[in-house]
Design a protein around this motif. Structure first.
Motif, mmCIF file in Angstrom:
data_model
loop_
_atom_site.group_PDB
_atom_site.id
_atom_site.type_symbol
_atom_site.label_atom_id
_atom_site.label_comp_id
_atom_site.label_asym_id
_atom_site.label_seq_id
_atom_site.Cartn_x
_atom_site.Cartn_y
_atom_site.Cartn_z
ATOM 1 N N GLY A 69 -22.523 30.105 19.498
ATOM 2 C CA GLY A 69 -23.878 30.347 19.961
ATOM 3 C C GLY A 69 -24.571 29.071 20.400
ATOM 4 N N ILE A 70 -25.570 29.222 21.241
ATOM 5 C CA ILE A 70 -26.391 28.107 21.694
ATOM 6 C C ILE A 70 -27.841 28.548 21.713
ATOM 7 C CG2 ILE A 70 -24.557 27.100 23.111
ATOM 8 C CD1 ILE A 70 -26.003 28.296 25.571
ATOM 9 N N THR A 71 -28.735 27.590 21.804
ATOM 10 C CA THR A 71 -30.155 27.912 21.984
ATOM 11 C C THR A 71 -30.684 27.186 23.212
ATOM 12 O OG1 THR A 71 -30.838 26.106 20.515
ATOM 13 C CG2 THR A 71 -30.579 28.294 19.532
ATOM 14 N N ARG A 72 -31.586 27.834 23.910
ATOM 15 C CA ARG A 72 -32.293 27.246 25.046
ATOM 16 C C ARG A 72 -33.755 27.687 24.925
ATOM 17 N NH1 ARG A 72 -28.188 24.976 24.991
ATOM 18 N NH2 ARG A 72 -26.678 24.601 26.681
ATOM 19 N N PRO A 73 -34.503 27.054 24.001
ATOM 20 C CA PRO A 73 -35.871 27.508 23.709
ATOM 21 C C PRO A 73 -36.815 27.360 24.900
ATOM 22 C CG PRO A 73 -35.031 26.018 22.005
ATOM 23 C CD PRO A 73 -34.100 25.922 23.168
ATOM 24 N N ALA A 74 -37.661 28.351 25.077
ATOM 25 C CA ALA A 74 -38.737 28.327 26.074
ATOM 26 C C ALA A 74 -39.584 29.574 25.864
ATOM 27 C CB ALA A 74 -38.181 28.311 27.495
ATOM 28 N N MET A 75 -40.860 29.460 26.130
ATOM 29 C CA MET A 75 -41.714 30.635 26.038
ATOM 30 C C MET A 75 -41.335 31.607 27.149
ATOM 31 S SD MET A 75 -43.429 29.965 23.377
ATOM 32 C CE MET A 75 -44.776 31.165 23.349
ATOM 33 N N LEU A 76 -41.485 32.892 26.874
ATOM 34 C CA LEU A 76 -41.080 33.941 27.810
ATOM 35 C C LEU A 76 -41.644 33.721 29.209
ATOM 36 C CD1 LEU A 76 -39.826 36.679 28.490
ATOM 37 C CD2 LEU A 76 -41.817 37.776 27.462
ATOM 38 N N SER A 77 -42.903 33.336 29.303
ATOM 39 C CA SER A 77 -43.543 33.184 30.615
ATOM 40 C C SER A 77 -42.981 32.020 31.425
ATOM 41 C CB SER A 77 -45.048 32.991 30.443
ATOM 42 O OG SER A 77 -45.323 31.837 29.674
ATOM 43 N N LYS A 78 -42.289 31.099 30.739
ATOM 44 C CA LYS A 78 -41.776 29.918 31.425
ATOM 45 C C LYS A 78 -40.252 29.799 31.389
ATOM 46 C CE LYS A 78 -45.976 27.229 30.574
ATOM 47 N NZ LYS A 78 -46.562 25.987 29.992
ATOM 48 N N MET A 79 -39.585 30.724 30.733
ATOM 49 C CA MET A 79 -38.126 30.650 30.619
ATOM 50 C C MET A 79 -37.478 30.832 31.981
ATOM 51 S SD MET A 79 -35.596 32.810 28.095
ATOM 52 C CE MET A 79 -36.250 31.966 26.644
ATOM 53 N N THR A 80 -36.517 29.965 32.296
ATOM 54 C CA THR A 80 -35.811 30.082 33.574
ATOM 55 C C THR A 80 -34.687 31.098 33.452
ATOM 56 O OG1 THR A 80 -34.193 28.358 33.071
ATOM 57 C CG2 THR A 80 -36.302 27.650 34.042
ATOM 58 N N LEU A 81 -34.250 31.590 34.582
ATOM 59 C CA LEU A 81 -33.121 32.525 34.582
ATOM 60 C C LEU A 81 -31.874 31.845 34.039
ATOM 61 C CD1 LEU A 81 -31.986 35.293 35.265
ATOM 62 C CD2 LEU A 81 -31.601 34.495 37.616
ATOM 63 N N GLN A 82 -31.726 30.578 34.323
ATOM 64 C CA GLN A 82 -30.565 29.848 33.815
ATOM 65 C C GLN A 82 -30.590 29.781 32.289
ATOM 66 O OE1 GLN A 82 -30.348 25.633 34.748
ATOM 67 N NE2 GLN A 82 -28.111 25.669 34.691
ATOM 68 N N GLU A 83 -31.766 29.509 31.713
ATOM 69 C CA GLU A 83 -31.883 29.461 30.252
ATOM 70 C C GLU A 83 -31.595 30.817 29.632
ATOM 71 O OE1 GLU A 83 -35.245 25.909 29.833
ATOM 72 O OE2 GLU A 83 -35.868 27.987 30.200
ATOM 73 N N TRP A 84 -32.025 31.863 30.278
ATOM 74 C CA TRP A 84 -31.718 33.222 29.821
ATOM 75 C C TRP A 84 -30.216 33.492 29.906
ATOM 76 C CZ3 TRP A 84 -33.782 37.584 27.678
ATOM 77 C CH2 TRP A 84 -33.078 38.780 27.870
ATOM 78 N N ASP A 85 -29.645 33.250 31.069
ATOM 79 C CA ASP A 85 -28.236 33.555 31.300
ATOM 80 C C ASP A 85 -27.307 32.773 30.380
ATOM 81 O OD1 ASP A 85 -28.728 35.445 33.252
ATOM 82 O OD2 ASP A 85 -28.422 34.067 34.934
ATOM 83 N N GLN A 86 -27.610 31.502 30.141
ATOM 84 C CA GLN A 86 -26.738 30.676 29.308
ATOM 85 C C GLN A 86 -26.616 31.246 27.903
ATOM 86 O OE1 GLN A 86 -28.693 26.858 29.740
ATOM 87 N NE2 GLN A 86 -27.131 26.123 31.168
ATOM 88 N N VAL A 87 -27.720 31.638 27.314
ATOM 89 C CA VAL A 87 -27.701 32.153 25.947
ATOM 90 C C VAL A 87 -27.034 33.526 25.885
ATOM 91 C CG1 VAL A 87 -29.162 32.945 24.039
ATOM 92 C CG2 VAL A 87 -29.668 30.795 25.211
ATOM 93 N N ILE A 88 -27.373 34.397 26.813
ATOM 94 C CA ILE A 88 -26.763 35.732 26.848
ATOM 95 C C ILE A 88 -25.257 35.624 27.076
ATOM 96 C CG2 ILE A 88 -26.676 37.936 28.077
ATOM 97 C CD1 ILE A 88 -29.190 37.555 26.333
ATOM 98 N N SER A 89 -24.857 34.715 27.939
ATOM 99 C CA SER A 89 -23.442 34.555 28.265
ATOM 100 C C SER A 89 -22.618 34.151 27.052
ATOM 101 C CB SER A 89 -23.287 33.509 29.377
ATOM 102 O OG SER A 89 -21.931 33.318 29.698
ATOM 103 N N VAL A 90 -23.096 33.155 26.303
ATOM 104 C CA VAL A 90 -22.329 32.676 25.151
ATOM 105 C C VAL A 90 -22.354 33.698 24.018
ATOM 106 C CG1 VAL A 90 -22.178 30.912 23.356
ATOM 107 C CG2 VAL A 90 -22.660 30.254 25.732
ATOM 108 N N HIS A 91 -23.529 34.180 23.666
ATOM 109 C CA HIS A 91 -23.653 35.080 22.515
ATOM 110 C C HIS A 91 -23.077 36.465 22.792
ATOM 111 C CE1 HIS A 91 -26.291 32.700 19.800
ATOM 112 N NE2 HIS A 91 -26.671 32.117 20.935
#
Length: 262
Positions: free
Chosen positions: A98-120
Motif C-alpha cells: 500500500g501507499i498513501t498520497r494525501p490530499a483534500m478531496l477538492s484538491k486531489m489530482t487524478l494521478q494521486e487518486w489512481d496511484q493509490v487505487i492501483s496499488v491497493h
C-alpha cells in the motif's frame, strides 16, 4: 497419566505464503512470523535492495524475494510462477502492499487518486486472481486445503478519513473484494478474510503519531496505545492458519477498540 502435547493450530509448516509490500512495516512482521511458524515466505516488493538485505535474515531455503510491481499483471503472474517453481505450491497470500498520497478531496489530482487505487485495489485483485487460480487448480486435483487469502484493510475503510479519500475508498473496496472472493471460492475451500488495522507503528503512520495528532488519536483508542507491527502480524497469521479453518469472508478489526462493530 502424562498429557499428550497439543498440536499448534497456527503452524505453517510446509506452507508457502506470498506477502506483498513486505520490505518493511506490517508486511515484514508478517513475513517474520510466517517463518517463525515454520512456513516459507515469498516477499514481493519494489525495493530490491531491501529484498536482498532480507535474504541473510531468513533460514536458507525458506525465503524468496521478488522485485515486482503488483499493479502489473505480467509481473504478478511471473511472481506467482516463480514462487510455485521454487517451493512447489503457494498456500497463502497476504495482500499488504500500500501507499498513501494525501490530499483534500477538492484538491486531489487524478494521478494521486489512481496511484493509490492501483496499488491497493488493482494490486490485490491481480494477486488474488493469480494465486487463486493456482489454488483452484490444486483443489480440482484433490487438495482439500488449497489455501487462504488475507487482505489488509483499515478503519479508514469503514469510517472514512479526512485528507485521504483515495486511501479510504481503496480500503473500503478491499472489504468488498474480500467478501466476494470468499463467496466465489468457498466451493474450493479457499478462504478469504481481511484485517482492518487502526494505528500501527510503521513509517506510513508517522504523521498520525506525531506530537500534533497523537493525543487526539490515542484518546479514541480504549487500549490507550499504538499497535506494534509484530502485534499486527498475529491476526494475519491466525487467518492464514488452520486455527481459522471455518472463518471466511470476515473483517477482523485489530485496532485497540478504536472502531467497534455492532
Amino acid at each position: 497419566m502424562d498429557s499428550q502435547p497439543t498440536a499448534n493450530p497456527m503452524s505453517l509448516v510446509d506452507r508457502t505464503v506470498i506477502v506483498t509490500g513486505a520490505a518493511q512495516g506490517i508486511g515484514r512482521a508478517v513475513a517474520d512470523l510466517v517463518v517463525a511458524l515454520g512456513g516459507n515466505v515469498v516477499i514481493a516488493d519494489m525495493n530490491g535492495d531491501a529484498l536482498e538485505a532480507a535474504k541473510a535474515e531468513y533460514p536458507e531455503g525458506r525465503y524468496l524475494g521478488v522485485k515486482a510491481n503488483i499493479a502489473n499483471a505480467a509481473e504478478v503472474d511471473a511472481l506467482v510462477q516463480y514462487a510455485v517453481d521454487t517451493f512447489g505450491a503457494v498456500h497463502g497470500l497476504v495482500n499488504n502492499a500500500g501507499i498513501t498520497r494525501p490530499a483534500m478531496l477538492s484538491k486531489m489530482t487524478l494521478q494521486e487518486w489512481d496511484q493509490v487505487i492501483s496499488v491497493h485495489l488493482t494490486g490485490a485483485f491481480l494477486c488474488s486472481q493469480a494465486v487463486g487460480n493456482h489454488m483452484i487448480e490444486r483443489a480440482k486435483a484433490g487438495d482439500p486445503n488449497p489455501g487462504s487469502i488475507v487482505n489488509i484493510s483499515s478503519d479508514a475503510g469503514v469510517q472514512g478519513t479526512i485528507g485521504q479519500v483515495n486511501y479510504a475508498t481503496a480500503k473500503a473496496g478491499i472489504i468488498g473484494m474480500t467478501m466476494s472472493t470468499a463467496r466465489e471460492w468457498a466451493k474450493y475451500n479457499i478462504r478469504a478474510n481481511c484485517v482492518a488495522f487502526g494505528v500501527v507503528v510503521t513509517p506510513m503512520t508517522e504523521t498520525v503519531r506525531s506530537e500534533k495528532f497523537a493525543e487526539t488519536y490515542l484518546s479514541r483508542i480504549p487500549l490507550g496505545r499504538w499497535s506494534s507491527a509484530e502485534e499486527a502480524a498475529k491476526p494475519v497469521c491466525f487467518l492464514l492458519s488452520d486455527a481459522a479453518s471455518f472463518i471466511t469472508g470476515q473483517r477482523l478489526s485489530a485496532n485497540g477498540g478504536m472502531q467497534m462493530a455492532g
